[in-house]
Scaffold this motif. Sequence first.
Motif, mmCIF file in Angstrom:
data_model
loop_
_atom_site.group_PDB
_atom_site.id
_atom_site.type_symbol
_atom_site.label_atom_id
_atom_site.label_comp_id
_atom_site.label_asym_id
_atom_site.label_seq_id
_atom_site.Cartn_x
_atom_site.Cartn_y
_atom_site.Cartn_z
ATOM 1 N N ALA A 308 12.251 16.891 -11.724
ATOM 2 C CA ALA A 308 12.611 17.693 -12.198
ATOM 3 C C ALA A 308 12.107 18.977 -11.883
ATOM 4 N N THR A 309 10.845 19.378 -11.068
ATOM 5 C CA THR A 309 10.160 20.467 -10.135
ATOM 6 C C THR A 309 10.801 20.220 -8.853
ATOM 7 N N GLY A 310 11.292 19.496 -8.021
ATOM 8 C CA GLY A 310 11.131 19.787 -6.291
ATOM 9 C C GLY A 310 10.373 18.245 -5.720
ATOM 10 N N PRO A 311 10.841 17.744 -5.824
ATOM 11 C CA PRO A 311 10.158 16.342 -4.576
ATOM 12 C C PRO A 311 9.954 16.990 -3.042
ATOM 13 N N ASP A 312 11.202 17.636 -2.787
ATOM 14 C CA ASP A 312 10.474 18.464 -1.402
ATOM 15 C C ASP A 312 9.642 19.192 -1.534
ATOM 16 N N ARG A 313 8.873 19.611 -2.321
ATOM 17 C CA ARG A 313 8.306 20.347 -2.574
ATOM 18 C C ARG A 313 7.165 20.741 -1.002
ATOM 19 N N PRO A 314 6.451 21.180 -0.339
ATOM 20 C CA PRO A 314 5.267 21.315 0.220
ATOM 21 C C PRO A 314 4.276 20.221 -0.602
ATOM 22 N N ARG A 315 4.149 19.693 0.225
ATOM 23 C CA ARG A 315 3.073 17.943 -0.588
ATOM 24 C C ARG A 315 1.268 18.452 -0.158
ATOM 25 N N ASN A 316 0.174 18.320 -1.474
ATOM 26 C CA ASN A 316 -0.913 18.925 -0.768
ATOM 27 C C ASN A 316 -1.920 17.040 -0.740
ATOM 28 N N ALA A 317 -1.225 15.719 -0.895
ATOM 29 C CA ALA A 317 -1.577 15.108 -0.489
ATOM 30 C C ALA A 317 -0.346 13.645 0.221
ATOM 31 N N GLY A 318 -0.318 12.913 0.966
ATOM 32 C CA GLY A 318 0.271 11.990 1.181
ATOM 33 C C GLY A 318 0.705 12.276 2.788
ATOM 34 N N LEU A 319 1.703 11.058 3.024
ATOM 35 C CA LEU A 319 2.254 11.236 4.250
ATOM 36 C C LEU A 319 3.855 11.729 3.972
ATOM 37 N N THR A 320 4.326 12.639 5.518
ATOM 38 C CA THR A 320 5.547 12.715 4.977
ATOM 39 C C THR A 320 6.356 11.341 5.284
ATOM 40 N N SER A 321 7.257 12.023 5.430
ATOM 41 C CA SER A 321 8.556 11.035 5.831
ATOM 42 C C SER A 321 8.183 10.014 7.177
ATOM 43 N N ASP A 322 7.944 11.587 8.082
ATOM 44 C CA ASP A 322 8.424 10.727 9.425
ATOM 45 C C ASP A 322 6.991 10.034 9.772
ATOM 46 N N GLU A 323 5.942 10.279 9.363
ATOM 47 C CA GLU A 323 4.061 9.858 8.891
ATOM 48 C C GLU A 323 4.419 8.321 8.934
ATOM 49 N N GLU A 324 5.598 8.523 7.679
ATOM 50 C CA GLU A 324 4.925 6.928 7.384
ATOM 51 C C GLU A 324 6.524 5.830 8.134
ATOM 52 N N ARG A 325 7.493 6.632 8.455
ATOM 53 C CA ARG A 325 7.982 5.954 9.611
ATOM 54 C C ARG A 325 7.572 5.343 10.603
ATOM 55 N N ARG A 326 6.775 5.916 10.886
ATOM 56 C CA ARG A 326 6.124 5.372 12.566
ATOM 57 C C ARG A 326 5.359 4.791 11.684
ATOM 58 N N LEU A 327 3.888 4.672 10.824
ATOM 59 C CA LEU A 327 3.071 3.549 10.757
ATOM 60 C C LEU A 327 3.732 2.206 10.561
ATOM 61 N N LEU A 328 5.161 2.952 9.444
ATOM 62 C CA LEU A 328 6.140 1.002 9.547
ATOM 63 C C LEU A 328 6.399 0.350 10.539
ATOM 64 N N THR A 329 5.836 0.820 11.602
ATOM 65 C CA THR A 329 6.257 0.389 13.327
ATOM 66 C C THR A 329 5.716 -0.995 13.813
ATOM 67 N N ILE A 330 4.499 0.046 12.683
ATOM 68 C CA ILE A 330 2.529 -1.255 13.137
ATOM 69 C C ILE A 330 2.387 -1.772 11.784
ATOM 70 N N ALA A 331 3.151 -2.313 10.455
ATOM 71 C CA ALA A 331 2.598 -2.305 9.713
ATOM 72 C C ALA A 331 2.659 -4.073 9.439
ATOM 73 N N HIS A 332 2.256 -4.441 8.325
ATOM 74 C CA HIS A 332 2.782 -6.138 8.066
ATOM 75 C C HIS A 332 3.453 -5.999 7.299
ATOM 76 N N PRO A 333 4.517 -6.957 7.060
ATOM 77 C CA PRO A 333 5.061 -7.391 5.502
ATOM 78 C C PRO A 333 3.832 -8.004 4.648
ATOM 79 N N ARG A 334 4.054 -7.118 3.374
ATOM 80 C CA ARG A 334 3.076 -7.983 1.933
ATOM 81 C C ARG A 334 2.976 -9.129 2.168
ATOM 82 N N ALA A 335 1.885 -10.114 2.075
ATOM 83 C CA ALA A 335 2.121 -11.640 1.758
ATOM 84 C C ALA A 335 2.693 -12.208 0.236
#
Length: 335
Positions: A308-335
């Motif tokens: 409701a308040t705007g999920p695309d506002r500047p964030r104070n914690a977390g990964l950006t979408s670009d950062e997460e996509r890059r990290l997913l390329t080296i991550a492992h499927p959860r067992a």
Amino acid sequence: MQILILGGTAWLGHEIAAEALRRGHQVTCLARGTSGSVPAGARLVRADRDTPDGLGAVAEQHWDAVLDVSRQPGQVRRAVAALAGTAEHFTFVSSCSVYADHGSPGADETAGLLPPLESDVMTSPDVYGAAKVACENAARNTFGPDRCLIVRPGLIAGPGDSTDRTGYWPLRFARPAADDGAVLVPEAPGLAAQVVDARDLAAWLITSAEQRLTGEFNAVGAVLALAEHLEIARGVAGHTGPVFVLDQQELAAADVNPWAGERSLPLWLPLPDFAGFMSRSNAAAKAAGLALRPLAETLADTLAWELATGPDRPRNAGLTSDEERRLLTIAHPRA
């Protein structure tokens, strides 16, 4: 009751004031007024607590209860000096960051504290815990153990959490960064997650003020494994995509920060140093009336607030979408 809240315009202070009003109390909030508005029905006294006469406008009135959420020792020292003669009961909202050891799960209120900050001003987040110890000491020493309550919350959660530590996960599961819906989570067996809903905390603070409760209490939530916390966040978001993991060493090697801030995974903390950071005992507070809602309710309400308040506002914690996509390329499927 005549209740004075030192604050009342930011998140937790606003919740405390709103709860007191719902119960029919007369509420005055003393604040600069720059963080927001007070709840409808409360009286705002604008003042700067960093000035010598910052409490002058409220120091002569009788108060049944005063609640203070400050982190600045000088502000608390001036407040208790000004109000000790006119207030019946003083509650200081401290923090579990006051404890010297964060590696021991299940620790209670008898655990050792950090040395208090000697300065009146906390100039760095690195001394936040020491500053809160100094605030505790000022409140207890001036009001005495028979009129003073020290409350030590852990991580406060719920709608309104602009730190983004509790909203990050339900929002990420609701809006994955990857086209296939994949979400990256930390693989951290043995790491706990423990949050207290701001609304539950506010309700207990007002109840405790009404009852003139005294002593020291950890106002913390139920202890869950971080993996269980994340599964609840996933459930409230309705996520059905794949989940990928990186372990502690892999996250550190990828320059992912723990807890909060830029390029971080909120709630993740390195082990073993922080094994007890979110697994403290809440037995005393629960025995004194602290009631906790289900985590799923807290996270669902937080997700609704985020959307409701705007999920695309500047964030104070977390990964950006670009950062997460890059990290997913080296991550492992959860067992």
